[in-house]
Each structure stands twice: as structure tokens, then as C-alpha cells.
Scaffold this active site. Structure first.
Site, PDB file in Angstrom:
ATOM      1  N   ARG A  36      22.548  14.027  -4.667  1.00  0.00           N
ATOM      2  CA  ARG A  36      22.725  15.265  -4.765  1.00  0.00           C
ATOM      3  C   ARG A  36      23.959  15.622  -5.637  1.00  0.00           C
ATOM      4  O   ARG A  36      24.084  16.325  -6.681  1.00  0.00           O
ATOM      5  CB  ARG A  36      23.162  16.077  -3.761  1.00  0.00           C
ATOM      6  N   ASN A  54      19.460  18.145   0.894  1.00  0.00           N
ATOM      7  CA  ASN A  54      18.917  16.951   1.731  1.00  0.00           C
ATOM      8  C   ASN A  54      17.798  17.790   2.542  1.00  0.00           C
ATOM      9  O   ASN A  54      18.193  18.822   3.137  1.00  0.00           O
ATOM     10  CB  ASN A  54      19.803  16.056   2.464  1.00  0.00           C
TER      11      ASN A  54
END
Length: 108
Positions: A36, A54
Site C-alpha cells: 500500500r 487491504n
């Protein structure tokens, strides 16, 4: 007293021609490996907007908006890690968001 709020221009900003928004579902070794944060860095470097998050099933969802020619570069930058192993990518074109600014990591 607050009449200026009613007169505010609510016309959406005009996006650059050719702007595309896509939602990607990415599978593989993509959680717990900095995916990320690499995605955010790469998107900011390439002047792309969107977000990354996520998912409970171990995948990552990435929404990215901008020049579609930069999307492959985005993934190349993300994969420059020895820890990230992308084994599958599903993509879906979605409507652009003219109000979006920046790129964020969701679900800290």
C-alpha cells in the site's frame, strides 16, 4: 447570514482529456509487505489519484485515476520490491471522480 453557502459553485472540475479510473483487485503476496505504501508513493510520483486498501481475503484493492498510460509504470514501481509477489490482477473501468485529490492508504 450564510447565503454564500447556497451560492457556491458546485460545478465539478474538468478532468484532463483521457482521464480514466480503474479498480484493480490484486492477489498474491501483497499484504504485510509494504504494497500500500509503495502504491501511494508511486501514484504520487506519477500524479495519479485514488486509494489502496487491504481486503479480508488477503487481496488488495487499488483504485487509480489519471492517464492510463501511467498505470503500467505504477505497477512496475510497486513490484520493484523483493517481497511483493503479484500473482493475479483483475481490473474494472469505473466512472472518474472529478472531486478527488491525492492518493490515500485506507485501513491503517
Amino acid at each position: 447570514m450564510f447565503d454564500f453557502l447556497n451560492k457556491k459553485d458546485r460545478t465539478p472540475p474538468v478532468l484532463p482529456e483521457g482521464t480514466v479510473r480503474r479498480r484493480y483487485t490484486i492477489t498474491g503476496q501483497v499484504q504485510g509487505v509494504g504494497f500500500r505504501y509503495r502504491a501511494r508513493y508511486a501514484a504520487q510520483t506519477l500524479d495519479l489519484t485514488g486509494w489502496v486498501q487491504n481486503e479480508d481475503d488477503g487481496s488488495v484493492t487499488l483504485e487509480v485515476q489519471g492517464d492510463p498510460d501511467k498505470f503500467l509504470t505504477l505497477f512496475a514501481m510497486i513490484q520493484k520490491s523483493d517481497y511483493i509477489q503479484i500473482t493475479g490482477i483483475r481490473q474494472k473501468d469505473i466512472p472518474s471522480d472529478p472531486w478527488e485529490r491525492g492518493f490515500s492508504v485506507k485501513g491503517y
